[in-house]
Structures are given as C-alpha cells and as structure tokens.
Design a protein around this motif. Sequence first.
Motif, PDB file in Angstrom:
ATOM      1  N   ILE A  97       1.024 -10.101   8.168  1.00 55.94           N
ATOM      2  CA  ILE A  97       1.292  -8.910   9.121  1.00 55.94           C
ATOM      3  C   ILE A  97       2.662  -9.128   9.709  1.00 55.94           C
ATOM      4  N   CYS A  98       3.193 -10.306   9.799  1.00 57.29           N
ATOM      5  CA  CYS A  98       4.533 -10.579  10.549  1.00 57.29           C
ATOM      6  C   CYS A  98       5.467  -9.962   9.550  1.00 57.29           C
ATOM      7  N   VAL A  99       5.312 -10.096   8.137  1.00 57.99           N
ATOM      8  CA  VAL A  99       6.320  -9.295   7.338  1.00 57.99           C
ATOM      9  C   VAL A  99       6.220  -7.826   7.254  1.00 57.99           C
ATOM     10  N   VAL A 101       5.143  -5.779   9.693  1.00 57.79           N
ATOM     11  CA  VAL A 101       5.446  -5.242  10.908  1.00 57.79           C
ATOM     12  C   VAL A 101       7.113  -5.349  10.946  1.00 57.79           C
ATOM     13  N   SER A 102       7.642  -6.501  10.683  1.00 52.78           N
ATOM     14  CA  SER A 102       9.256  -6.582  10.665  1.00 52.78           C
ATOM     15  C   SER A 102       9.887  -5.615   9.759  1.00 52.78           C
ATOM     16  N   VAL A 103       9.191  -5.129   8.550  1.00 55.89           N
ATOM     17  CA  VAL A 103       9.826  -4.058   7.955  1.00 55.89           C
ATOM     18  C   VAL A 103       9.575  -2.737   8.194  1.00 55.89           C
ATOM     19  N   ALA A 104       8.557  -2.525   9.044  1.00 58.60           N
ATOM     20  CA  ALA A 104       7.989  -1.181   9.733  1.00 58.60           C
ATOM     21  C   ALA A 104       9.182  -0.947  10.659  1.00 58.60           C
ATOM     22  N   LEU A 105       9.522  -1.983  11.709  1.00 51.85           N
ATOM     23  CA  LEU A 105      10.466  -1.674  12.502  1.00 51.85           C
ATOM     24  C   LEU A 105      11.818  -1.600  11.975  1.00 51.85           C
ATOM     25  N   LEU A 106      12.304  -2.152  10.763  1.00 47.65           N
ATOM     26  CA  LEU A 106      13.289  -1.816  10.246  1.00 47.65           C
ATOM     27  C   LEU A 106      13.815  -0.543   9.683  1.00 47.65           C
ATOM     28  N   THR A 107      12.554  -0.113   9.371  1.00 52.53           N
ATOM     29  CA  THR A 107      12.469   1.283   8.524  1.00 52.53           C
ATOM     30  C   THR A 107      12.136   2.442   9.398  1.00 52.53           C
ATOM     31  N   GLY A 125       9.801   1.037   2.540  1.00 54.69           N
ATOM     32  CA  GLY A 125       9.300  -0.093   3.336  1.00 54.69           C
ATOM     33  C   GLY A 125       8.152  -0.955   2.718  1.00 54.69           C
ATOM     34  N   LEU A 126       7.382  -0.010   2.250  1.00 56.59           N
ATOM     35  CA  LEU A 126       5.831  -0.687   1.588  1.00 56.59           C
ATOM     36  C   LEU A 126       6.258  -1.563   0.406  1.00 56.59           C
ATOM     37  N   VAL A 127       7.173  -1.319  -0.361  1.00 54.56           N
ATOM     38  CA  VAL A 127       7.543  -2.042  -1.421  1.00 54.56           C
ATOM     39  C   VAL A 127       8.384  -3.173  -0.874  1.00 54.56           C
ATOM     40  N   LEU A 128       9.236  -2.931   0.156  1.00 52.44           N
ATOM     41  CA  LEU A 128      10.260  -3.766   0.613  1.00 52.44           C
ATOM     42  C   LEU A 128       9.133  -5.254   1.125  1.00 52.44           C
ATOM     43  N   ALA A 129       8.034  -4.811   1.837  1.00 57.03           N
ATOM     44  CA  ALA A 129       7.115  -5.432   2.647  1.00 57.03           C
ATOM     45  C   ALA A 129       6.387  -6.387   1.370  1.00 57.03           C
ATOM     46  N   GLN A 130       6.246  -5.855   0.289  1.00 59.76           N
ATOM     47  CA  GLN A 130       5.479  -6.650  -0.723  1.00 59.76           C
ATOM     48  C   GLN A 130       6.362  -7.782  -1.515  1.00 59.76           C
ATOM     49  N   THR A 131       7.608  -7.156  -1.518  1.00 55.80           N
ATOM     50  CA  THR A 131       8.494  -8.169  -2.078  1.00 55.80           C
ATOM     51  C   THR A 131       8.986  -9.328  -1.210  1.00 55.80           C
ATOM     52  N   ILE A 132       9.076  -9.050  -0.116  1.00 57.58           N
ATOM     53  CA  ILE A 132       9.447 -10.131   0.639  1.00 57.58           C
ATOM     54  C   ILE A 132       8.012 -11.061   1.053  1.00 57.58           C
ATOM     55  N   SER A 133       6.866 -10.407   0.970  1.00 56.86           N
ATOM     56  CA  SER A 133       5.710 -11.196   1.094  1.00 56.86           C
ATOM     57  C   SER A 133       5.548 -12.157  -0.225  1.00 56.86           C
TER      58      SER A 133
END
Length: 425
Positions: A97-99, A101-107, A125-133
Amino acid sequence: MELSTYEVVYLIANIFGTYIVYKFMHVFFETKEANHKIELLSYVGYYIFIALVYLTINIPVITMICNILAYLGLSFNYNAGIKRRLLSILMIYLILICVEVSVALLTGYFNYSLLTVNNYSSGYGLVLAQTISYLVVRILNNYKNIRKGETIPLANWIAIILIPISSLYIILTLFQATGLSWERILFGVILILLVNFTTFYLYDVISASMVDKMDKILLGQQNKYYRKQFELMESSLKTTKAMRHDLRNHLSVIYALVEKGERDTALKHLSKMTDIYDDTRQYAYTENIDIDSILNFKIQAAEQQNIKIALDLSIPEKMYIPSFDLAIILGNLLDNAIEAVAELEKERQIKIKIYYDKGRLIILVENPFQGERLKEGNRYLTTNKEPSQHGLGLENIKSVLQKYDGSMVITQQGMVFSASLMLFV
C-alpha cells in the motif's frame, strides 16, 4: 457489463500483482511442505476474488479488509504459527500500500477517501506500482532468516507488529487530513515505508539471532553427550585394566577352591567378582559414538529420576547423518519422554528401539503418561513450565526430517504416547 480501458489494464496488471503477492509469501514463509496444486488454485482464487471486489465495490476500506483477509487465507498454504502469519501479512500489505499510495500521489491522485468509491484511473500509475512492488520483493528476497520459522520472543513480536499496525493507521490518517500538500503526504509515506524496511531488517536479524541461539544450545547439548560418553569409556577402560591386573590372582583362588571341592565358596567368589566388575546399568553400546553419546547421557538423566530405559538397538558404527541432526531428533524425543514419565508413580519406563535397514534409520520411542497431551492443530505442545529449556520441539524434528525425506508419526493409545520416525540415510 462493459469494462473501461483502465479496468482492463487493472485486470491484466493484477495478474502480475498476484504473482508479486506470491513472491512476498515466499519471502516470509517456508514453502517446502506446501501442496503446490492447492497453492496455485488458492492464488487463482485470490485473483478472482480481488478482481470481483474491485469491479463491484471498489471502496478503499472494503478493499483493504478483503486484501488482508485474502492474504491471511493464502498464508495457510504454508506452515507457520499465528504470530508469524499476522506479522507477515501486515508487513506485506503495508509495503504494497505504501508503494501504491506513493505512485498515486506522483501521478496526480489527491482526492482519496476511505468510504467512497475509488476513482483513480491512471493505467501508467498502475503499471508503475506493480513494477516497483516487484523490485521491492526482489530486494527483500535476500533476507533468508525470516522464512525459517524460528519463534521470536513474545515481547519482541509485540514490539515489531505494532510498527506496521501504527504505520497503516498513520497512512490512512494522512490521507484524511486537510491542509497538507501532496508533497508532505508523499514524504510521510516514504518515511513510513523506510521505517518498515528497517523493521523488516530487524525482524530478520532477530530471527538470525534465534537460529544462532538454538545452534549454541545444540552444541552445548552435544558437548554434554560426548563428555558423558568419554566418562563411560574411561570408566570401562579402568575396569578392564583392573580386571586384567587381578584376573590371574582371582583365577588362582577359584582354581584352588574347585580343586578342593569347595564349589559353593568358588561360586561366591565369582559372584563378588561380578559385583565389582560388571556394571549392570543398561547403557547403549553400539560403537556408533553419536547415538551412544546421546542415549547414555539421557539414560543417566532418566536413572537419576528412577526411570527405566528398555533399549533395542541395531545400528552400524557409521551412518551418513550429522551428530547435530541426531541431537535434535533423539535429544528432544527423549526429553519429552522423560518429562512425561517423571510425573508417574508407577510404570516408569521408556522403550527405545533404533535400527537401520537398507538405507533407512527407524526410531521408535514409547512412554506412558498421565493427564492429557495438549495439541494446537496437529501439533503436540510441551507441558514443561519453561519451554525454552525443553529441547527444540517436535516442529524442529520435522525440519530435520525434511533433509532426509523422512517422516514422523505420533500416536496416542490409551495412556501410552509413541513417536515413530523414519529417515533415509
């Protein structure tokens, strides 16, 4: 129902998201005993369940509760205690969820509410969140001690689990607060993520220290076993030397008595020799120094409590099994048996049978007991008031057995408790 482009992207990305959850579970749990078919089906079920929740409800607080419950369900694919399950799923969810939320704020997503429908719609943002996770779980996979299943002290566990619980509350509070810029919220979320990474590291360190502690306990036990064995060997050697030194004199006396026809006197002399030289205590002597050492140490402990040991041993001098593993298996089994029999007033006997046959080592330990053996699920619990001083537990025996494709069967018939083990060595 016609799906939007974002919903299609979500469903596709969530396949990868499910795989990421799978990888997280493998960071926290030992997976050797998992039924892989059931495991696969459970993750398919998780994907369908979460997808349906998103498509039909999509309210953050409900999604959060459903995810945590689903993680808890997935954790039952793996052997672990309830403390480790709770800590693991909370840390997994918090990191993810931290990842997100961070991506959501950045986007550019700032209007977040727990109780209203989530209208986030950035596919990137969805794809970026999965990649970072995925990158995060790859990093965390380097920590090897957490999944070994060592039991950390309750006080340490409470201190650790309070961190992800508090962190989750703080994140949700940040999003409900008014007057905060998205930069401040993002900075706060990143700090919380770093704090929990540190917690993860500390959890790994504590687990490693518990492994080290158990190793030291085992080494201490082995030293005691071998010390006792050397004492027995030294005593036996002294007795043998004494017999050899006096044997000629004794034989001369017996010869003279027999020659004079004093048969009864000769028999009495022989009886005295037996009393002096023959150690009638039942000790293990198989020439397998590892097993003899452990058994003799435990037999002495049993004798001090007036407990009889019935031995039936048939094993070779050498076997390809480390003394470290034997100490875990035999030490704990006999500790359990001695502890149970010590509470009895009669039938104070333990039966031990160990034999080797065609690459298989078979160990049978049987003892009577009184009262009721407590169980937690399929696991028997120690009745010792100080469990930390009570061997290393039946669960640790199972861990050793895995190395030898072995098995253990525990039965309870009437007031008799028995453990049967088989190892391929």
